[in-house]
Design a protein around this motif. Structure first.
Motif, mmCIF file in Angstrom:
data_model
loop_
_atom_site.group_PDB
_atom_site.id
_atom_site.type_symbol
_atom_site.label_atom_id
_atom_site.label_comp_id
_atom_site.label_asym_id
_atom_site.label_seq_id
_atom_site.Cartn_x
_atom_site.Cartn_y
_atom_site.Cartn_z
ATOM 1 N N GLU A 208 0.836 -1.195 0.000
ATOM 2 C CA GLU A 208 0.000 0.000 0.000
ATOM 3 C C GLU A 208 0.879 1.256 0.000
ATOM 4 O OE1 GLU A 208 -3.609 -0.297 -0.072
ATOM 5 O OE2 GLU A 208 -4.048 -0.510 2.057
ATOM 6 N N ASP A 209 0.389 2.312 -0.612
ATOM 7 C CA ASP A 209 1.023 3.617 -0.517
ATOM 8 C C ASP A 209 0.764 4.140 0.892
ATOM 9 O OD1 ASP A 209 1.774 6.271 -0.560
ATOM 10 O OD2 ASP A 209 0.650 6.777 -2.379
ATOM 11 N N PRO A 210 1.808 4.337 1.724
ATOM 12 C CA PRO A 210 1.563 4.752 3.116
ATOM 13 C C PRO A 210 0.834 6.083 3.232
ATOM 14 C CG PRO A 210 3.896 4.945 2.540
ATOM 15 C CD PRO A 210 3.242 4.197 1.423
ATOM 16 N N LYS A 211 0.957 6.942 2.210
ATOM 17 C CA LYS A 211 0.286 8.240 2.253
ATOM 18 C C LYS A 211 -1.156 8.169 1.756
ATOM 19 C CE LYS A 211 4.555 10.885 1.717
ATOM 20 N NZ LYS A 211 5.289 11.887 0.893
ATOM 21 N N ASN A 212 -1.457 7.100 0.996
ATOM 22 C CA ASN A 212 -2.817 6.968 0.457
ATOM 23 C C ASN A 212 -3.191 5.495 0.325
ATOM 24 O OD1 ASN A 212 -5.310 7.694 -0.658
ATOM 25 N ND2 ASN A 212 -4.481 7.674 -2.747
ATOM 26 N N PRO A 213 -3.318 4.778 1.435
ATOM 27 C CA PRO A 213 -3.656 3.347 1.369
ATOM 28 C C PRO A 213 -5.056 3.150 0.798
ATOM 29 C CG PRO A 213 -3.780 4.140 3.631
ATOM 30 C CD PRO A 213 -3.189 5.252 2.827
ATOM 31 N N GLN A 214 -5.201 2.094 -0.016
ATOM 32 C CA GLN A 214 -6.481 1.828 -0.664
ATOM 33 C C GLN A 214 -7.291 0.737 0.026
ATOM 34 O OE1 GLN A 214 -7.575 3.797 -3.377
ATOM 35 N NE2 GLN A 214 -5.827 4.902 -2.521
ATOM 36 N N LEU A 215 -6.634 -0.125 0.804
ATOM 37 C CA LEU A 215 -7.343 -1.229 1.449
ATOM 38 C C LEU A 215 -7.673 -0.937 2.900
ATOM 39 C CD1 LEU A 215 -5.564 -4.402 -0.003
ATOM 40 C CD2 LEU A 215 -7.939 -3.705 -0.341
ATOM 41 N N ALA A 222 -11.814 7.947 14.680
ATOM 42 C CA ALA A 222 -12.883 6.944 14.734
ATOM 43 C C ALA A 222 -12.351 5.520 14.704
ATOM 44 C CB ALA A 222 -13.858 7.159 13.576
ATOM 45 N N GLY A 223 -11.355 5.228 13.854
ATOM 46 C CA GLY A 223 -10.829 3.866 13.777
ATOM 47 C C GLY A 223 -10.327 3.548 12.386
ATOM 48 N N TYR A 224 -10.609 2.337 11.916
ATOM 49 C CA TYR A 224 -10.125 1.869 10.616
ATOM 50 C C TYR A 224 -11.268 1.205 9.860
ATOM 51 C CZ TYR A 224 -5.425 2.419 12.585
ATOM 52 O OH TYR A 224 -4.282 2.920 13.168
ATOM 53 N N ILE A 225 -11.118 1.151 8.528
ATOM 54 C CA ILE A 225 -12.088 0.433 7.708
ATOM 55 C C ILE A 225 -11.332 -0.274 6.581
ATOM 56 C CG2 ILE A 225 -12.552 2.450 6.228
ATOM 57 C CD1 ILE A 225 -15.486 1.478 6.109
ATOM 58 N N PHE A 226 -11.701 -1.534 6.317
ATOM 59 C CA PHE A 226 -11.097 -2.323 5.249
ATOM 60 C C PHE A 226 -12.024 -2.265 4.043
ATOM 61 C CE2 PHE A 226 -10.224 -6.170 2.856
ATOM 62 C CZ PHE A 226 -8.831 -6.178 2.817
ATOM 63 N N LEU A 227 -11.504 -1.801 2.895
ATOM 64 C CA LEU A 227 -12.370 -1.487 1.753
ATOM 65 C C LEU A 227 -12.428 -2.578 0.691
ATOM 66 C CD1 LEU A 227 -11.558 2.308 1.276
ATOM 67 C CD2 LEU A 227 -13.530 1.261 2.385
ATOM 68 N N GLY A 228 -11.685 -3.670 0.833
ATOM 69 C CA GLY A 228 -11.689 -4.695 -0.196
ATOM 70 C C GLY A 228 -12.916 -5.607 -0.115
ATOM 71 N N ASP A 229 -13.223 -6.257 -1.249
ATOM 72 C CA ASP A 229 -14.232 -7.315 -1.278
ATOM 73 C C ASP A 229 -13.558 -8.625 -0.889
ATOM 74 O OD1 ASP A 229 -16.436 -5.730 -2.209
ATOM 75 O OD2 ASP A 229 -15.511 -5.725 -4.193
ATOM 76 N N VAL A 230 -14.172 -9.382 0.002
ATOM 77 C CA VAL A 230 -13.541 -10.563 0.595
ATOM 78 C C VAL A 230 -14.396 -11.799 0.353
ATOM 79 C CG1 VAL A 230 -12.601 -11.596 2.707
ATOM 80 C CG2 VAL A 230 -12.536 -9.103 2.401
ATOM 81 N N THR A 231 -13.759 -12.878 -0.068
ATOM 82 C CA THR A 231 -14.414 -14.178 -0.103
ATOM 83 C C THR A 231 -13.526 -15.175 0.634
ATOM 84 O OG1 THR A 231 -13.387 -14.773 -2.225
ATOM 85 C CG2 THR A 231 -15.552 -13.709 -2.292
ATOM 86 N N TRP A 232 -14.168 -16.166 1.267
ATOM 87 C CA TRP A 232 -13.452 -17.184 2.034
ATOM 88 C C TRP A 232 -13.676 -18.556 1.394
ATOM 89 C CZ3 TRP A 232 -10.556 -16.391 6.535
ATOM 90 C CH2 TRP A 232 -10.618 -15.100 7.087
ATOM 91 N N ASP A 233 -12.615 -19.356 1.374
ATOM 92 C CA ASP A 233 -12.754 -20.753 0.933
ATOM 93 C C ASP A 233 -13.368 -21.564 2.056
ATOM 94 O OD1 ASP A 233 -11.650 -20.119 -1.448
ATOM 95 O OD2 ASP A 233 -9.666 -20.948 -1.002
#
Length: 233
Positions: A208-215, A222-233
């Protein structure tokens, strides 16, 4: 069901005896070691659930051992040390420890911390160990991230706890208080610093770009948010 195994690495016989008795009474199996070389040799034939590690070892640097365990072992790591300075605690957590207990201590406190680590590592409502997201595969049984080209990057047990938390709750805000509740450990400066370090390392491993992380996005205040789409096997 096999009882969880807790290893005790401390060069003081009385501390090893005291901890082993308290943990066995609480329902854990234990294995005790006075020297790092003996402890490391045991890892070839056993897989502890929790490692209690004293930093003042006679044959190896305790912090270096903690760092290696964090990278190579699936165990939770709890440092037990007479070093009480805040910087010592922060350094231990930065190197991959999950918790830090200062000597002298009550054995019941150690048992409680071990229980907290065991609770935080139990899968909740999910047995799958492989997640797919944004061109990445995270394998929690082998502690490896794999990119779309098959290049593997190892992650530590502590980093894996944070990553699993995000992957189990994609696109949902996770506050510091929720992180502390989910992952265990005492709230405060040391916990916040440890979380910042783990998230920073995960971002690096996810390129990730430390200045502009995308995930893994920081929502300031407030906290953190994970923006990726996730699937589990």
């Amino acid at each position: 069901m096999t009882k969880p195994l807790v290893t005790i690495l401390d060069d003081e016989p009385e501390i090893r005896r005291m901890l082993a008795e308290a943990l066995q009474e609480a329902g854990y199996r234990t294995a005790s070691f006075a020297r790092a070389t003996e402890f490391e040799a045991s890892l070839k034939t056993s897989s502890p659930d929790v490692c209690l590690v004293d930093l003042g070892l006679p044959d190896k640097d305790g912090l270096a051992l903690v760092h290696r365990l964090a990278l190579e072992s699936g165990a939770s790591i709890i440092i037990i040390s007479g070093r009480a300075q805040v910087q010592d605690r922060i350094t231990g957590l930065e190197l991959g420890a999950d918790d830090y207990i200062i000597k002298p201590f009550d054995p019941s406190e150690v048992v409680a911390r071990v229980r907290a680590r065991m609770r935080s590592t139990k899968p909740v409502g999910r047995v799958s160990e492989t997640a797919h997201f944004s061109g990445w595969i995270a394998q929690f049984d082998s502690y490896v991230l794999r990119d779309k080209d098959g290049v593997e990057t190892p992650f530590s047990h502590a980093e894996g706890e944070v990553l699993r938390m995000f992957l189990n709750s994609p696109k949902r805000l996770i506050s510091r208080a929720q992180m502390q509740e989910n992952l265990g450990g005492a709230a405060g400066e040391s916990f916040d610093r440890a979380m910042d370090v783990r998230i920073s390392r995960l971002r690096t491993k996810l390129r990730e770009d430390p200045k502009n992380p995308q995930l893994i996005k920081t929502i300031y205040g407030a906290g953190y948010i994970f923006l990726g789409d996730v699937t589990w096997d």
